[in-house]
Design an enzyme around this catalytic site. Structure first.
Site, short mmCIF file in Angstrom:
data_model
loop_
_atom_site.label_atom_id
_atom_site.label_comp_id
_atom_site.label_asym_id
_atom_site.label_seq_id
_atom_site.Cartn_x
_atom_site.Cartn_y
_atom_site.Cartn_z
N TRP A 92 13.68 -13.30 -20.68
CA TRP A 92 14.97 -13.59 -21.32
C TRP A 92 15.10 -12.85 -22.66
CZ3 TRP A 92 12.34 -18.50 -20.03
CH2 TRP A 92 12.67 -18.96 -18.76
N HIS A 104 21.95 -16.91 -21.05
CA HIS A 104 21.67 -18.31 -21.40
C HIS A 104 22.18 -18.61 -22.82
CE1 HIS A 104 19.40 -19.66 -17.89
NE2 HIS A 104 18.82 -18.48 -17.87
N THR A 111 20.94 -33.13 -3.46
CA THR A 111 19.62 -33.44 -2.93
C THR A 111 18.63 -33.58 -4.08
OG1 THR A 111 20.09 -32.16 -0.93
CG2 THR A 111 17.79 -32.69 -1.37
N SER A 140 7.61 -25.88 -16.22
CA SER A 140 8.36 -24.99 -15.34
C SER A 140 8.66 -23.67 -16.03
CB SER A 140 9.67 -25.67 -14.92
OG SER A 140 10.40 -24.85 -14.04
#
Length: 470
Positions: free
Chosen positions: A263, A208, A376, A252
């Site tokens: 992480w 990330h 979606t 989240s």
């Protein structure tokens, strides 16, 4: 006596017959309406009758409606508002053109729509220039251009990343094999990648990696992977990312960390080095933070979840990287927020998790690439299932006050770009239709004089032959 009576009877009979004939001649369309005169419509028929007009108009041939007298459309002047602001979607519609109605894309429901179902009118808050709103990239997939995806945690980046490698219609699609996390995304006829992302090149610049890391790492990585003969050619890097509502993203991430995510292998490289343990301490003593409560997650002052989106989009070298003693907190926050806004605005593209269909629309128009399947919109997520009180929500907003400001800025820029792009597309379609109609009129104009000329020639020739005969 009988003859006189017949004369008197014949006169009113003929008069009545004349009136009936004249009535039938004057109002021939009264046959159906007069037959049903006096009958009240049954329940449910009133709405059907009201909707019958537009339905019949849509079913009628276009030529028939063009022949009918039409009211002129209302004047459409320049959009009101500050300079650089795109017109709202309501002003983009052209109700006078029936062809355009069928070409409209299905709109996704706005998260901020009122309960009565009517869509709110978008009111811009920030002033952006035309350059800021116009996004079109001449992406050369056969050349040396590269799309770089900056993946911020818990912003829907995994789903969007899969769209990039599996859902774009390409001459040479990415090769994704079962059981492998990475796909091979080569240029047509070459063994060079056009996409720098988690699912194509892996975490080549660290887990990330943020804007500071990617901008310093990606060019060097791509030069190593490229052929030596291509080093003389220039390369364009187009950075893209996804953002999300800060409260939902924070919840989240908390749920993800609660399940054991850390992480901790992220490099956090800045100015050529990683931060020291004193500059970036951990919030937990063990291997992970499994089972952490929301209160414990919020109480850690150096939790990287706080204002993560601003930090990962800003140039950290401007504030001394992770050294909090480099400048005072207020000045640091101001510089970080402004840097994140500038970098986001100058990126080739960014999307919002809450607007999947609009994200797809803007990406396709920016890069001139088409997705195979539509995006979606998932309204039910792990964050949406978390029930928190108003006090906890306010605390999360306070901890992410920089992200809250960045998201409001990003959402406004995103909506203005969407409406501006829609407006330009409508204008191009209308101009194309006008040009087609003009060419058709010119074609008919050239054809008719020729036919008339042939007719005149035939008449003249026939007349001359008759004179000779005479």
């Amino acid at each position: 006596m009988d003859e006189r009576f017949n004369k008197w009877l014949l006169t009113p009979v003929l008069t009545l017959l004349f009136v009936v004939i004249m009535y039938q001649y004057v109002s021939p369309s009264c046959s159906s309406s007069c037959a049903n005169f006096g009958e009240q419509p049954r329940a449910g028929e009133a709405g059907q009758l009201a909707a019958a007009g537009p339905a019949r108009r849509a079913q009628a041939p276009l030529e028939e409606w063009e022949r009918r007298p039409q009211l002129p459309p209302p004047p459409r002047g320049p959009p009101e508002g500050p300079p650089g602001v795109a017109a709202s979607e309501d002003e983009d519609e052209d109700p006078g053109d029936p062809e355009e109605e069928g070409e409209e894309e299905e709109e996704e429901p706005e998260p901020e729509a009122p309960e009565n179902g009517s869509l709110p009118r978008f009111v811009p808050r920030f002033n952006f220039t035309l350059k800021d709103l116009t996004r079109f990239v001449d992406f050369n997939i056969k050349g040396r251009d590269v799309i770089v995806f900056l993946h911020i945690q818990k912003t829907g980046g995994t789903t969007f990343g899969r769209h990039l490698v599996k859902n774009i219609r390409l001459e040479q699609p990415c090769s994704c094999k079962a059981g492998q996390k990475k796909c091979t995304c080569h240029r047509p006829g070459k063994k060079e990648t056009w996409l720098f992302s988690r699912f194509s090149t892996g975490w080549s610049c660290g887990l990330h990696a943020d804007w500071t890391e990617l901008t310093n790492c990606v060019p060097a990585i791509m030069e190593k992977k490229d052929c030596p003969r291509n080093h003389s050619h220039t390369r364009n890097f187009y950075y893209i990312t996804m953002l999300r509502d800060p409260v939902s993203r924070y919840l989240s991430e908390w749920k993800h960390v609660q399940r054991g995510a850390t992480w901790k292998t992220s490099l956090h490289m800045c100015d050529g080095r990683s931060p020291t343990p004193d500059e970036l301490p951990t919030c937990y003593p063990g291997d992970d933070w499994s089972g952490v409560s929301l209160r414990e997650f919020m109480d850690c002052s150096y939790n990287l979840a706080n204002n993560r989106q601003v930090r990962m989009l800003a140039d950290l070298s401007l504030v001394g990287c992770y050294n909090l003693t480099f400048m005072n907190e207020s000045e640091r926050n101001t510089i970080l927020l402004q840097s994140a806004k500038n970098n986001l605005k100058n990126m080739a593209f960014f999307g919002l998790t809450e607007f999947q269909r609009k994200t797809q629309f803007l990406f396709e128009r920016t890069f001139n690439l088409k997705f195979i399947s539509p995006f979606t919109q998932f309204n039910i997520t792990r964050a949406s299932n978390v029930e928190i009180n108003e006090g906890a929500r306010q605390r999360i907003e306070e901890l992410n006050f920089l992200d809250m400001q960045l998201y409001e800025y990003a959402k406004d820029l995103f909506q203005q770009r969407y409406h501006h792009t829609k407006q330009l597309e409508h204008q191009r379609h209308r101009q194309k239709r006008r040009e087609e109609r003009r060419l058709q009129r010119e074609h008919r104009g050239h054809r008719w004089p020729k036919e008339d000329g042939n007719t005149e020639g035939a008449v003249t020739e026939d007349y001359n032959s008759q004179v000779v005969r005479w």
